[in-house]
Design a protein around this motif. Structure first.
Motif, short mmCIF file in Angstrom:
data_model
loop_
_atom_site.label_atom_id
_atom_site.label_comp_id
_atom_site.label_asym_id
_atom_site.label_seq_id
_atom_site.Cartn_x
_atom_site.Cartn_y
_atom_site.Cartn_z
N LEU A 1 -11.16 3.81 -16.38
CA LEU A 1 -11.68 4.89 -15.56
C LEU A 1 -10.71 6.06 -15.60
O LEU A 1 -9.55 5.92 -15.21
N LEU A 2 -11.20 7.20 -16.10
CA LEU A 2 -10.39 8.42 -16.12
C LEU A 2 -10.72 9.22 -14.87
O LEU A 2 -11.78 9.84 -14.77
N ALA A 3 -9.81 9.20 -13.92
CA ALA A 3 -10.07 9.84 -12.62
C ALA A 3 -9.80 11.33 -12.64
O ALA A 3 -10.24 12.06 -11.75
N GLY A 4 -9.06 11.80 -13.66
CA GLY A 4 -8.72 13.22 -13.73
C GLY A 4 -7.63 13.61 -12.75
O GLY A 4 -7.00 12.75 -12.11
N LEU A 5 -7.41 14.90 -12.66
CA LEU A 5 -6.39 15.43 -11.75
C LEU A 5 -6.88 15.33 -10.32
O LEU A 5 -8.00 15.74 -10.01
N GLN A 6 -6.05 14.78 -9.44
CA GLN A 6 -6.46 14.54 -8.06
C GLN A 6 -5.48 15.17 -7.08
O GLN A 6 -4.27 15.09 -7.28
N GLU A 7 -6.04 15.79 -6.04
CA GLU A 7 -5.19 16.36 -5.00
C GLU A 7 -4.48 15.27 -4.21
O GLU A 7 -3.37 15.45 -3.71
N SER A 8 -5.12 14.10 -4.11
CA SER A 8 -4.53 12.98 -3.37
C SER A 8 -4.54 11.72 -4.24
O SER A 8 -5.39 10.83 -4.06
N PRO A 9 -3.61 11.61 -5.19
CA PRO A 9 -3.58 10.45 -6.08
C PRO A 9 -3.41 9.13 -5.33
O PRO A 9 -3.83 8.08 -5.82
N VAL A 10 -2.80 9.19 -4.14
CA VAL A 10 -2.54 7.96 -3.39
C VAL A 10 -3.84 7.23 -3.04
O VAL A 10 -3.85 5.99 -2.92
N ASP A 11 -4.95 7.97 -2.90
CA ASP A 11 -6.23 7.33 -2.62
C ASP A 11 -6.65 6.40 -3.75
O ASP A 11 -7.36 5.41 -3.54
N ALA B 1 6.25 9.16 -9.37
CA ALA B 1 5.07 8.29 -9.27
C ALA B 1 5.44 6.81 -9.33
O ALA B 1 4.79 5.98 -8.68
N LEU B 2 6.49 6.48 -10.07
CA LEU B 2 6.96 5.10 -10.13
C LEU B 2 7.45 4.66 -8.76
O LEU B 2 7.10 3.57 -8.27
N LEU B 3 8.26 5.49 -8.11
CA LEU B 3 8.78 5.15 -6.78
C LEU B 3 7.66 5.07 -5.76
O LEU B 3 7.66 4.19 -4.88
N GLU B 4 6.69 5.97 -5.85
CA GLU B 4 5.55 5.93 -4.94
C GLU B 4 4.77 4.63 -5.11
O GLU B 4 4.35 4.01 -4.13
N ALA B 5 4.57 4.24 -6.37
CA ALA B 5 3.84 3.00 -6.65
C ALA B 5 4.59 1.79 -6.09
O ALA B 5 3.99 0.92 -5.44
N MET B 6 5.88 1.73 -6.33
CA MET B 6 6.67 0.61 -5.84
C MET B 6 6.65 0.56 -4.32
O MET B 6 6.59 -0.53 -3.73
N SER B 7 6.68 1.73 -3.68
CA SER B 7 6.60 1.77 -2.22
C SER B 7 5.29 1.19 -1.71
O SER B 7 5.23 0.65 -0.61
N MET B 8 4.25 1.26 -2.56
CA MET B 8 2.94 0.73 -2.18
C MET B 8 2.73 -0.70 -2.68
O MET B 8 1.61 -1.20 -2.72
N GLU B 9 3.85 -1.35 -3.08
CA GLU B 9 3.82 -2.74 -3.53
C GLU B 9 2.99 -2.92 -4.79
O GLU B 9 2.37 -3.97 -5.03
N ILE B 10 2.99 -1.89 -5.62
CA ILE B 10 2.37 -1.96 -6.94
C ILE B 10 3.48 -2.32 -7.92
O ILE B 10 4.49 -1.62 -8.01
N VAL B 11 3.30 -3.41 -8.64
CA VAL B 11 4.38 -3.92 -9.50
C VAL B 11 4.50 -3.07 -10.77
O VAL B 11 3.51 -2.91 -11.51
N PRO B 12 5.67 -2.51 -11.04
CA PRO B 12 5.83 -1.68 -12.24
C PRO B 12 6.07 -2.51 -13.50
O PRO B 12 6.86 -3.45 -13.49
N PHE B 13 5.39 -2.16 -14.56
CA PHE B 13 5.65 -2.67 -15.91
C PHE B 13 6.00 -1.44 -16.74
O PHE B 13 5.14 -0.58 -16.99
#
Length: 351
Positions: free
Chosen positions: A231-241, A261-273
């Motif tokens: 899914l290509l979501a495109g540019l988003q004003e609120s990527p966190v959604d 974006a990596l730090l934001e993802a990790m803060s949301m318990e998204i596992v980085p690869f």
């Protein structure tokens, strides 16, 4: 969204913040900055080179608003800031986000010609700092890693429900990215991994948030492979959604600094690869709070995704918690703001 998030934490009783940008289509943060109390101005330029010809407007703006420090981000804006600083005597700080050696020849040349016309350099990663020190470009380089608002970037927070994303995701694991789609990101590898996953009928969905020069290439590959799992979501004003649907944050880049974006993802318990580049290994500790990829081969990446997220599911859940703990303990936005304000005060007092 680092700038508006940072502004929310800054001490606005001590500092007044003005933001200047040059590429009109990069206006996604304007509303958020203004809502947080920042003053935003665009001096329109068609590209990086024409950006430099805005120096007179920037110089006049700084005089009118009695700007005492210019804090520039990204190489071409840095060159412009240093020219203005040279003319006006305003102190200039520059944040280096990437490895200097990875820049285009012309970018490196202009940077080298002007690098001494600033007061202090802030490097977001040890990799970026070491690269600058190797070239002996500047005497005062401080390590200031990026930070994120862990209260906002949290799985516990309620975000906007996106019906089309929920239908796309179903019950599969979601592998995502949030990025400017540049060549260095190697998003062709991201798509090749998705292609292999579809061929093998693996329970993965791939969610891409962003836009950039590589978007047409990505769309072309997606159509060529007839990918139903992307899914290509495109540019988003609120990527966190969109991030709140992700289980894995996949970075396939050739080089990086320390991606916010990596730090934001990790803060949301998204596992980085992530590929083992730039400042990423300073943050991601292999199999503890994420996975460091030693290969950019799509087959190897897909094997790691299956092995670490499905076959080792118990440790995958542990990595989620550890990822957030890493950001909370070492990369909070409050820590970063405290460090920045200390530097601003030092520069204003001592130069």
């Amino acid at each position: 969204m680092l700038l508006p998030e940072t502004l929310k934490v800054h001490d606005v009783s001590k500092f007044e913040f003005h933001y200047i940008y040059f590429l009109p289509w990069k206006n996604q943060m304007v509303d958020a900055i203004e809502k947080s109390g920042g003053k935003v101005t665009c001096f329109s330029a068609k590209n990086n080179l024409s950006l430099l010809f805005q120096f007179a407007k920037v110089n006049a703006y700084c005089k009118e608003h009695k700007i005492q420090i210019i804090h520039a981000h990204l190489p071409w804006a840095g060159v412009l800031a240093r020219i203005v600083g040279r003319i006006s005597g305003i102190k200039v700080l520059y944040t280096e986000h990437n490895n200097f050696d990875k820049y285009h020849f012309l970018t490196r040349l202009l940077s080298k010609l002007t690098y001494q016309w600033q007061t202090k350099v802030l490097a977001v990663s040890e990799d970026a700092k070491v690269a600058l020190e190797k070239h002996n470009l500047f005497h005062d380089i401080v390590y200031v890693p990026n930070g994120v608002n862990t209260s906002f970037f949290s799985k516990k927070k309620k975000f906007e429900k996106l019906e089309h994303v929920e239908q796309f995701v179903a019950n599969d694991k979601v592998i995502g990215t949030v990025a400017v789609f540049r060549k260095q990101k190697r998003l062709d590898i991201f798509i090749e991994v998705a292609h292999l996953a579809q061929q093998k009928k693996l329970p993965f969905k791939f969610l891409m948030v962003g836009d950039g020069p590589e978007m047409e290439m990505i769309k072309g590959l997606t159509a060529q492979y007839q990918l139903q799992n992307v899914l290509l979501a495109g540019l988003q004003e609120s990527p966190v959604d969109f991030m709140c649907y992700m289980d894995i944050f996949l970075i396939t880049s050739d080089f990086e600094g320390l991606p916010v974006a990596l730090l934001e993802a990790m803060s949301m318990e998204i596992v980085p690869f992530c590929t083992e580049v730039g400042g990423i290994p300073n943050v991601v500790k292999n199999t503890q709070n994420g996975v460091l990829l030693t290969s950019q081969e799509p087959e190897d990446i897909l094997f790691a995704l299956v092995q670490k997220s499905i076959n080792e599911s118990a440790n995958f859940e542990t990595m989620k918690k550890n990822a957030r703990a890493t950001v909370e303990n070492h990369y909070s936005i409050q820590r970063m703001v405290n460090q920045l304000e200390s530097i601003y005060t030092e520069v204003l007092n001592h130069g």
